[in-house]
Design a protein around this motif. Sequence first.
Motif, mmCIF file in Angstrom:
data_model
loop_
_atom_site.group_PDB
_atom_site.id
_atom_site.type_symbol
_atom_site.label_atom_id
_atom_site.label_comp_id
_atom_site.label_asym_id
_atom_site.label_seq_id
_atom_site.Cartn_x
_atom_site.Cartn_y
_atom_site.Cartn_z
ATOM 1 N N LEU A 5 0.685 -1.198 -0.094
ATOM 2 C CA LEU A 5 -0.184 -0.124 -0.068
ATOM 3 C C LEU A 5 0.965 1.235 0.047
ATOM 4 C CD1 LEU A 5 -2.484 -1.171 2.820
ATOM 5 C CD2 LEU A 5 -2.625 -1.468 0.138
ATOM 6 N N GLY A 8 -1.448 5.142 2.756
ATOM 7 C CA GLY A 8 -2.483 4.977 3.562
ATOM 8 C C GLY A 8 -3.866 5.704 3.105
ATOM 9 N N CYS A 12 -5.714 3.497 -1.341
ATOM 10 C CA CYS A 12 -4.612 2.708 -1.216
ATOM 11 C C CYS A 12 -5.409 1.317 -0.481
ATOM 12 C CB CYS A 12 -3.669 3.202 -0.605
ATOM 13 S SG CYS A 12 -2.993 4.630 -1.427
ATOM 14 N N SER A 14 -5.782 0.733 2.849
ATOM 15 C CA SER A 14 -5.355 0.918 4.163
ATOM 16 C C SER A 14 -6.617 0.737 4.948
ATOM 17 C CB SER A 14 -4.704 2.172 4.316
ATOM 18 O OG SER A 14 -4.267 2.222 5.925
ATOM 19 N N SER A 17 -7.348 4.443 6.706
ATOM 20 C CA SER A 17 -7.248 5.402 5.648
ATOM 21 C C SER A 17 -7.199 6.769 6.095
ATOM 22 C CB SER A 17 -8.209 4.928 4.840
ATOM 23 O OG SER A 17 -9.439 5.448 5.494
ATOM 24 N N HIS A 23 3.284 2.452 4.785
ATOM 25 C CA HIS A 23 2.824 0.943 4.986
ATOM 26 C C HIS A 23 3.815 0.248 4.710
ATOM 27 C CE1 HIS A 23 -0.939 3.097 5.546
ATOM 28 N NE2 HIS A 23 -1.588 1.960 5.759
ATOM 29 N N HIS A 162 -2.410 -4.355 6.673
ATOM 30 C CA HIS A 162 -2.907 -3.212 5.919
ATOM 31 C C HIS A 162 -2.749 -2.028 6.809
ATOM 32 C CE1 HIS A 162 -4.668 -4.957 1.783
ATOM 33 N NE2 HIS A 162 -3.299 -5.383 2.209
ATOM 34 N N THR A 163 -1.957 -1.955 7.576
ATOM 35 C CA THR A 163 -1.758 -0.811 8.451
ATOM 36 C C THR A 163 -0.139 -0.154 8.408
ATOM 37 O OG1 THR A 163 -1.191 -1.734 10.700
ATOM 38 C CG2 THR A 163 -3.528 -1.529 10.070
#
Length: 190
Positions: A5, A8, A12, A14, A17, A23, A162-163
């Motif tokens: 990603l 963020g 993307c 995330s 977001s 990321h 995904h962070t």
Amino acid sequence: HFDHLCFGRPQCGSRMSDTVAVHNGADDNASGVAAIIEIVEKLAAHKKDLKRSILVVAFSAEEMGLLGSKYFVNHPSFELSQLKAMINLDMVGRMKEDNGIAIAGVGTSIEGEALLKELESVDTTLKFGYSPDGYGPSDHAAFYAEKVPVFFLSTGAHDEYHTPFDDAEKINIEGEKKLADYSYALIYEL
């Protein structure tokens, strides 16, 4: 896949977001790329023992909808029927204390589950969870859609997925080595 990603923003993918931050994707999917490099090094050392060619590919644009792997299967430089299997390593760096490996795609070939059961002795500390499905949220799905048998290996999702907090210090190096050694055995057997 080797992409991840961006910073963020909502477009993307995330899970945070509202946070603008890099990321790193240490598990998703730098861990898979690192495992591929280790496996390839071992395969190259035993190249004379291999009875088939092995094609090694890391795709881009997986996070955007499997774009790289879909392009590959839609524009092959050889007949896809020559592929005996596709092995996908995605998020393989966060093995938990139970030493679990999830393997999807077990039902995409007649001999898949039997082969995997035979290989359980490679490392008796590993615990396996099998799923027959060939479709899923990673590059193997593009191959299964073209009737190529697949094996999708993962150590599972986690809170940092995904962070901006999916960082290298959280990778379980010993666990990833176990998974890479098992993956090598699977590739070698195939």
